[in-house]
Write a protein that holds these residues in place. Structure first.
Motif, PDB file in Angstrom:
ATOM      1  N   THR A 137      15.983   4.845  -3.524  1.00  0.00           N
ATOM      2  CA  THR A 137      16.378   3.593  -4.172  1.00  0.00           C
ATOM      3  C   THR A 137      15.187   2.895  -4.800  1.00  0.00           C
ATOM      4  O   THR A 137      15.262   2.369  -5.921  1.00  0.00           O
ATOM      5  N   ILE A 138      14.062   2.896  -4.087  1.00  0.00           N
ATOM      6  CA  ILE A 138      12.859   2.236  -4.600  1.00  0.00           C
ATOM      7  C   ILE A 138      12.235   3.051  -5.726  1.00  0.00           C
ATOM      8  O   ILE A 138      11.887   2.514  -6.785  1.00  0.00           O
ATOM      9  N   VAL A 139      12.085   4.356  -5.518  1.00  0.00           N
ATOM     10  CA  VAL A 139      11.448   5.204  -6.522  1.00  0.00           C
ATOM     11  C   VAL A 139      12.246   5.224  -7.825  1.00  0.00           C
ATOM     12  O   VAL A 139      11.667   5.220  -8.918  1.00  0.00           O
ATOM     13  N   SER A 140      13.564   5.224  -7.728  1.00  0.00           N
ATOM     14  CA  SER A 140      14.411   5.265  -8.921  1.00  0.00           C
ATOM     15  C   SER A 140      14.423   3.944  -9.681  1.00  0.00           C
ATOM     16  O   SER A 140      14.958   3.871 -10.790  1.00  0.00           O
ATOM     17  N   GLY A 141      13.845   2.899  -9.073  1.00  0.00           N
ATOM     18  CA  GLY A 141      13.780   1.611  -9.751  1.00  0.00           C
ATOM     19  C   GLY A 141      14.986   0.725  -9.555  1.00  0.00           C
ATOM     20  O   GLY A 141      15.105  -0.326 -10.192  1.00  0.00           O
ATOM     21  N   GLN A 142      15.899   1.134  -8.664  1.00  0.00           N
ATOM     22  CA  GLN A 142      17.062   0.283  -8.409  1.00  0.00           C
ATOM     23  C   GLN A 142      16.631  -1.041  -7.782  1.00  0.00           C
ATOM     24  O   GLN A 142      17.304  -2.056  -7.952  1.00  0.00           O
ATOM     25  N   ILE A 143      15.532  -0.979  -7.032  1.00  0.00           N
ATOM     26  CA  ILE A 143      14.889  -2.205  -6.548  1.00  0.00           C
ATOM     27  C   ILE A 143      13.466  -2.184  -7.078  1.00  0.00           C
ATOM     28  O   ILE A 143      12.710  -1.250  -6.822  1.00  0.00           O
ATOM     29  N   GLN A 144      13.120  -3.191  -7.839  1.00  0.00           N
ATOM     30  CA  GLN A 144      11.840  -3.232  -8.534  1.00  0.00           C
ATOM     31  C   GLN A 144      10.744  -3.819  -7.647  1.00  0.00           C
ATOM     32  O   GLN A 144      11.023  -4.536  -6.674  1.00  0.00           O
ATOM     33  N   PRO A 145       9.469  -3.522  -7.972  1.00  0.00           N
ATOM     34  CA  PRO A 145       8.365  -4.160  -7.253  1.00  0.00           C
ATOM     35  C   PRO A 145       8.497  -5.675  -7.252  1.00  0.00           C
ATOM     36  O   PRO A 145       8.889  -6.277  -8.271  1.00  0.00           O
ATOM     37  N   ALA A 146       8.198  -6.275  -6.120  1.00  0.00           N
ATOM     38  CA  ALA A 146       8.293  -7.727  -5.868  1.00  0.00           C
ATOM     39  C   ALA A 146       9.710  -8.167  -5.530  1.00  0.00           C
ATOM     40  O   ALA A 146       9.903  -9.279  -5.031  1.00  0.00           O
ATOM     41  N   ASP A 147      10.714  -7.314  -5.777  1.00  0.00           N
ATOM     42  CA  ASP A 147      12.075  -7.644  -5.377  1.00  0.00           C
ATOM     43  C   ASP A 147      12.220  -7.462  -3.864  1.00  0.00           C
ATOM     44  O   ASP A 147      11.502  -6.681  -3.240  1.00  0.00           O
ATOM     45  N   ALA A 148      13.186  -8.179  -3.307  1.00  0.00           N
ATOM     46  CA  ALA A 148      13.430  -8.091  -1.866  1.00  0.00           C
ATOM     47  C   ALA A 148      14.486  -7.040  -1.560  1.00  0.00           C
ATOM     48  O   ALA A 148      15.453  -6.871  -2.325  1.00  0.00           O
ATOM     49  N   ASN A 160       6.598  -3.097  -2.800  1.00  0.00           N
ATOM     50  CA  ASN A 160       5.239  -3.116  -3.340  1.00  0.00           C
ATOM     51  C   ASN A 160       5.153  -2.317  -4.634  1.00  0.00           C
ATOM     52  O   ASN A 160       5.972  -1.421  -4.884  1.00  0.00           O
ATOM     53  N   PRO A 161       4.161  -2.591  -5.468  1.00  0.00           N
ATOM     54  CA  PRO A 161       3.960  -1.771  -6.672  1.00  0.00           C
ATOM     55  C   PRO A 161       3.567  -0.345  -6.281  1.00  0.00           C
ATOM     56  O   PRO A 161       3.051  -0.110  -5.179  1.00  0.00           O
ATOM     57  N   MET A 162       3.776   0.592  -7.174  1.00  0.00           N
ATOM     58  CA  MET A 162       3.502   1.991  -6.881  1.00  0.00           C
ATOM     59  C   MET A 162       2.049   2.222  -6.474  1.00  0.00           C
ATOM     60  O   MET A 162       1.752   3.144  -5.704  1.00  0.00           O
ATOM     61  N   SER A 163       1.149   1.413  -6.977  1.00  0.00           N
ATOM     62  CA  SER A 163      -0.267   1.570  -6.659  1.00  0.00           C
ATOM     63  C   SER A 163      -0.545   1.409  -5.165  1.00  0.00           C
ATOM     64  O   SER A 163      -1.589   1.836  -4.674  1.00  0.00           O
ATOM     65  N   SER A 164       0.390   0.796  -4.437  1.00  0.00           N
ATOM     66  CA  SER A 164       0.224   0.605  -2.996  1.00  0.00           C
ATOM     67  C   SER A 164       0.867   1.718  -2.170  1.00  0.00           C
ATOM     68  O   SER A 164       0.648   1.806  -0.963  1.00  0.00           O
ATOM     69  N   TRP A 165       1.677   2.565  -2.800  1.00  0.00           N
ATOM     70  CA  TRP A 165       2.398   3.597  -2.072  1.00  0.00           C
ATOM     71  C   TRP A 165       1.469   4.729  -1.652  1.00  0.00           C
ATOM     72  O   TRP A 165       0.465   5.014  -2.327  1.00  0.00           O
ATOM     73  N   ASN A 166       1.799   5.380  -0.556  1.00  0.00           N
ATOM     74  CA  ASN A 166       1.076   6.580  -0.147  1.00  0.00           C
ATOM     75  C   ASN A 166       1.652   7.758  -0.936  1.00  0.00           C
ATOM     76  O   ASN A 166       2.647   8.359  -0.537  1.00  0.00           O
ATOM     77  N   LEU A 167       1.007   8.083  -2.043  1.00  0.00           N
ATOM     78  CA  LEU A 167       1.544   9.109  -2.933  1.00  0.00           C
ATOM     79  C   LEU A 167       1.341  10.526  -2.392  1.00  0.00           C
ATOM     80  O   LEU A 167       1.837  11.486  -2.984  1.00  0.00           O
ATOM     81  N   LEU A 168       0.614  10.652  -1.294  1.00  0.00           N
ATOM     82  CA  LEU A 168       0.474  11.964  -0.661  1.00  0.00           C
ATOM     83  C   LEU A 168       1.533  12.185   0.416  1.00  0.00           C
ATOM     84  O   LEU A 168       1.633  13.276   0.971  1.00  0.00           O
ATOM     85  N   ASP A 169       2.314  11.153   0.703  1.00  0.00           N
ATOM     86  CA  ASP A 169       3.395  11.296   1.670  1.00  0.00           C
ATOM     87  C   ASP A 169       4.442  12.258   1.089  1.00  0.00           C
ATOM     88  O   ASP A 169       4.898  12.071  -0.047  1.00  0.00           O
ATOM     89  N   PRO A 170       4.838  13.300   1.828  1.00  0.00           N
ATOM     90  CA  PRO A 170       5.760  14.298   1.289  1.00  0.00           C
ATOM     91  C   PRO A 170       7.066  13.713   0.757  1.00  0.00           C
ATOM     92  O   PRO A 170       7.551  14.135  -0.299  1.00  0.00           O
ATOM     93  N   LEU A 171       7.638  12.748   1.470  1.00  0.00           N
ATOM     94  CA  LEU A 171       8.903  12.163   1.033  1.00  0.00           C
ATOM     95  C   LEU A 171       8.719  11.362  -0.246  1.00  0.00           C
ATOM     96  O   LEU A 171       9.544  11.422  -1.164  1.00  0.00           O
ATOM     97  N   VAL A 172       7.627  10.633  -0.340  1.00  0.00           N
ATOM     98  CA  VAL A 172       7.369   9.809  -1.524  1.00  0.00           C
ATOM     99  C   VAL A 172       7.112  10.678  -2.751  1.00  0.00           C
ATOM    100  O   VAL A 172       7.723  10.487  -3.805  1.00  0.00           O
ATOM    101  N   ILE A 173       6.210  11.647  -2.633  1.00  0.00           N
ATOM    102  CA  ILE A 173       5.875  12.467  -3.796  1.00  0.00           C
ATOM    103  C   ILE A 173       7.055  13.329  -4.232  1.00  0.00           C
ATOM    104  O   ILE A 173       7.305  13.512  -5.422  1.00  0.00           O
ATOM    105  N   SER A 174       7.844  13.829  -3.274  1.00  0.00           N
ATOM    106  CA  SER A 174       9.027  14.620  -3.637  1.00  0.00           C
ATOM    107  C   SER A 174      10.038  13.777  -4.398  1.00  0.00           C
ATOM    108  O   SER A 174      10.640  14.238  -5.378  1.00  0.00           O
TER     109      SER A 174
END
Length: 248
Positions: A31-42, A84-98
């Motif tokens: 949901t977050i990665v697809s942009g359905q909930i944008q950075p700074a949104d609750a 959080n904005p993408m710059s804060s995400w752990n992009l090496l996390d398998p679930l996130v990068i996939s």
């Protein structure tokens, strides 16, 4: 706790909760990665998410905690949970990068992944060339000859190709670079977008590039090995990359 609960083993009672929680977590990440909930949104309140997913608040709470551990959300007491904005995400996390790769219509994430992988594997190939032992060369020779022997069997060649890259990573002795590059490689290989479409004589071209890597390592030429590996990874991706609209 009821008598029935007490009679259940801890493992039996935990497994369904863990499985459900993993499903909820995956959907929240998507949901977050697809942009359905944008950075700074609750995120919706816990009670709403509990009803939406049909799970307990405990499962929602644990899933949100894991999102926070991945850097995707910030939980503030009394102010809710915000993305959080993408710059804060752990992009090496398998679930996130996939998930990022799965939603990457412009292939920008795979472009970046190829650049990072190319730089890391280039450094590792150079390191192997600089310090290779007779045992290292024997193992590399066996791996390369295996690739040659299955050149006209696409499935077997792909497997041998992957094994050659993993061996170079291992022989480099750089555990951190190996861990990061291996993780990125695995996530990429899971995606049909990464495999793209092979051009004519793709395996012959690829094998010629591997020959350059192998020859440079055997010769102990660190810079040639580095350049050959980076050129191979970036060139191979460019050849099979599907046409897309550029990313924003």
């Amino acid at each position: 706790m009821t008598t029935g609960d007490a009679a259940s083993s801890p493992a039996t009672s935990r497994v369904p909760i863990d499985r459900i929680g993993a499903t909820v977590l995956k959907e929240l990440v998507e949901t977050i990665v697809s942009g359905q909930i944008q950075p700074a949104d609750a995120l919706p309140p816990e009670a709403v998410l509990s009803q939406e997913f049909g799970v307990s608040r405990t499962v929602i709470r644990e899933s949100v905690k894991r999102l926070q551990e991945k850097g995707m959300v910030t939980v503030a007491q009394g102010r809710g949970t915000h993305v959080n904005p993408m710059s804060s995400w752990n992009l090496l996390d398998p679930l996130v990068i996939s998930s990022l790769i799965g939603h990457d219509d412009a292939l920008g994430i795979l472009d970046d992944l190829s650049v990072v992988r190319g730089a890391l594997e280039a450094a590792m190939a150079g390191a192997v060339a600089a310090k290779r032992t007779s045992d290292d060369l024997a193992r590399l020779t066996a791996s390369f000859e295996q690739m040659e022997s299955v050149l006209h069997d696409s499935a077997s060649y792909r497997d041998a190709d992957v094994r050659f890259h993993l061996l170079v990573m291992q022989l480099s002795g750089n555990i951190l670079a190996e861990n990061v590059a291996h993780g990125l490689f695995e996530r990429a290989l899971e995606s049909s977008r990464y495999h793209g479409v092979d051009p004519a004589q793709a395996f012959e071209i690829t094998h010629a590039e591997h020959q350059l890597i192998f020859d440079a390592i055997v010769a102990g030429d660190r810079e040639a090995a580095r350049q050959a590996m980076e050129a191979h990874i970036l060139g191979s991706w460019d050849r099979r990359r599907l046409p897309t609209h550029p990313r924003d």
